[in-house]
Design a protein around this motif. Sequence first.
Motif, short mmCIF file in Angstrom:
data_model
loop_
_atom_site.label_atom_id
_atom_site.label_comp_id
_atom_site.label_asym_id
_atom_site.label_seq_id
_atom_site.Cartn_x
_atom_site.Cartn_y
_atom_site.Cartn_z
N PHE A 51 -11.07 10.89 11.96
CA PHE A 51 -9.73 10.88 11.36
C PHE A 51 -9.08 12.25 11.25
O PHE A 51 -8.05 12.38 10.58
N ALA A 52 -9.64 13.26 11.90
CA ALA A 52 -9.02 14.59 11.85
C ALA A 52 -7.58 14.52 12.36
O ALA A 52 -7.29 13.93 13.40
N GLY A 53 -6.66 15.12 11.60
CA GLY A 53 -5.26 15.18 12.01
C GLY A 53 -4.44 13.97 11.65
O GLY A 53 -3.22 13.97 11.87
N GLU A 54 -5.05 12.92 11.08
CA GLU A 54 -4.27 11.73 10.73
C GLU A 54 -3.40 11.99 9.51
O GLU A 54 -3.76 12.76 8.61
N HIS A 55 -2.27 11.31 9.48
CA HIS A 55 -1.36 11.38 8.33
C HIS A 55 -1.44 10.08 7.55
O HIS A 55 -1.48 9.00 8.14
N SER A 56 -1.46 10.18 6.24
CA SER A 56 -1.59 8.98 5.42
C SER A 56 -0.40 8.04 5.58
O SER A 56 -0.51 6.85 5.28
N SER A 57 0.71 8.54 6.07
CA SER A 57 1.87 7.66 6.32
C SER A 57 1.56 6.58 7.35
O SER A 57 2.23 5.53 7.36
N SER A 58 0.55 6.79 8.17
CA SER A 58 0.18 5.79 9.16
C SER A 58 -0.67 4.67 8.55
O SER A 58 -0.99 3.69 9.23
N TRP A 59 -1.03 4.82 7.26
CA TRP A 59 -1.84 3.80 6.58
C TRP A 59 -0.99 2.87 5.72
O TRP A 59 -1.52 1.95 5.11
N THR A 60 0.33 3.11 5.65
CA THR A 60 1.17 2.37 4.72
C THR A 60 2.19 1.49 5.45
O THR A 60 2.56 1.76 6.59
N THR A 61 2.64 0.46 4.75
CA THR A 61 3.63 -0.45 5.34
C THR A 61 5.03 0.18 5.35
O THR A 61 5.89 -0.21 6.14
N THR A 62 5.26 1.15 4.47
CA THR A 62 6.59 1.75 4.33
C THR A 62 6.75 3.04 5.13
O THR A 62 7.85 3.57 5.23
N GLY A 63 5.62 3.57 5.65
CA GLY A 63 5.67 4.86 6.32
C GLY A 63 5.70 6.02 5.36
O GLY A 63 5.86 7.18 5.77
N GLN A 64 5.51 5.76 4.05
CA GLN A 64 5.44 6.83 3.07
C GLN A 64 4.03 7.43 3.04
O GLN A 64 3.04 6.74 3.28
N SER A 65 3.96 8.72 2.74
CA SER A 65 2.67 9.38 2.59
C SER A 65 2.11 9.11 1.20
O SER A 65 2.82 8.64 0.30
N VAL A 66 0.84 9.42 0.99
CA VAL A 66 0.23 9.26 -0.32
C VAL A 66 0.96 10.13 -1.34
O VAL A 66 1.20 9.70 -2.47
N THR A 67 1.35 11.34 -0.95
CA THR A 67 2.09 12.21 -1.85
C THR A 67 3.39 11.58 -2.31
O THR A 67 3.76 11.63 -3.50
N GLU A 68 4.11 10.95 -1.39
CA GLU A 68 5.39 10.30 -1.73
C GLU A 68 5.17 9.08 -2.62
O GLU A 68 5.95 8.82 -3.53
N ILE A 69 4.08 8.35 -2.39
CA ILE A 69 3.79 7.18 -3.19
C ILE A 69 3.41 7.59 -4.62
O ILE A 69 3.82 6.95 -5.60
N ILE A 70 2.65 8.67 -4.75
CA ILE A 70 2.30 9.17 -6.09
C ILE A 70 3.57 9.51 -6.88
O ILE A 70 3.71 9.15 -8.05
#
Length: 436
Positions: A311-330
Amino acid sequence: MPLRLRFLAVLAAVTTAAAVGVSAPAQAAVTIPAFYTPPATLPAADGALIRSEPLPLALSLPGITGTLPGTATRIMYKSTDSNGQPVAVTGAYVEPAARWAGGGARPLVVLAPGTMGQGDQCSTSLALQRGLILGTENDQLTVSIGYEVLSIYRLLAKGIAVVQTDYAGLGTTDRLHTYVNRVDEGHAVLDAARAARALPGTSITAKSLIGLYGYSQGGGAVASAAELQATYAPDVKVTATYAGAPPANLAAVTAGIDGTELAGALGWSINGFAQSDPELRSVLDRYLSDSGRTVLGRLSSMCVGDAILNFAGEHSSSWTTTGQSVTEIIAAEPLLKSFIDDQRIGTRKPAGIVRVATGTSDNLVPHRQARTMAADWCALGGKVVYAPVVLAPTISPLINHFGPLLTDQGTAVDWLGRRLAGVPAASACALLPLQP
């Protein structure tokens, strides 16, 4: 040959042997020993020993009076998690072969490991036994190297006894590791000291001074322990703490890790948050995509090496239905934000004197938030020695983070050793505003 070079040479030999099929402390398949399965009923007292057994060290040498660097014992002890529930925690105690030359009783250091992963095969006590763990777990390759051996052996070489905690859920098979939960980790550190004192046949006495040592995840764990000592473990008198690169502000650390080589650590954090506070699961369910759930499920049984490979280089936005990152969701979810805010370290005066080290180029566990923790402690009247480690930045956040670990480690161990030998150190809070 200096200890650091001897360790690296032996570790290289172990790795090479495993690669060519020679007998080495590696496993073809990962099996968690039965020792790590907690009993149905736990003792009432925090720090109480549940069980212990001899622990053969992967890296050891015959000495004049015994085995160098010492004799190890695997331990399981009782602690209390952030929900006030009893939890079994494993770890290891090592009785040094070296004589303590500092005067007084032999001191004890509780070592909190840096990030190892979330799979039970990643625990540091297993790494002490096996050195290199290379095999399969849940039909996937798993790779774990016991890199904390270097700091442990440096302490042992000074005649300092070491007890190392695996943290709640890392190794023990009854629950998931609650990665970077400050209360779980702080309690595990303090209770490890209690367990070491309860272990029979050691040279630790009631007069042994106690120190704490940790870098990265471990830096946060010992920083939390220093804060919680007064209320949770007043019987564990902490003389000095080394807290290197502590993740004191998880909101800042989350933003720093996302998209880097260690992006998998975000998954470990999310998994741990959901275990610590089940109410967060409904929040996560609203955002996680099917692929995101798959990623978190895979990460729950991975070590650091596995996560970097996958998972090196992956962005958490690719794990969400909205395209938001974990930081944005927090930032968008009050319940999650409140949980993250409660994890912040730096809001309570720490016990003893603390040396806070942070790389000025560290953008993985960002330098600025670690410096803020030190400043907050100073404002609370804490005794703090702030030690910025100035290294040239690289394009790799992982190198920017781990560079100070090796650069500063000898200095950190020497500083802690002097405090445990009774040499006083003055707080240097007055200098902090002048430092980067």
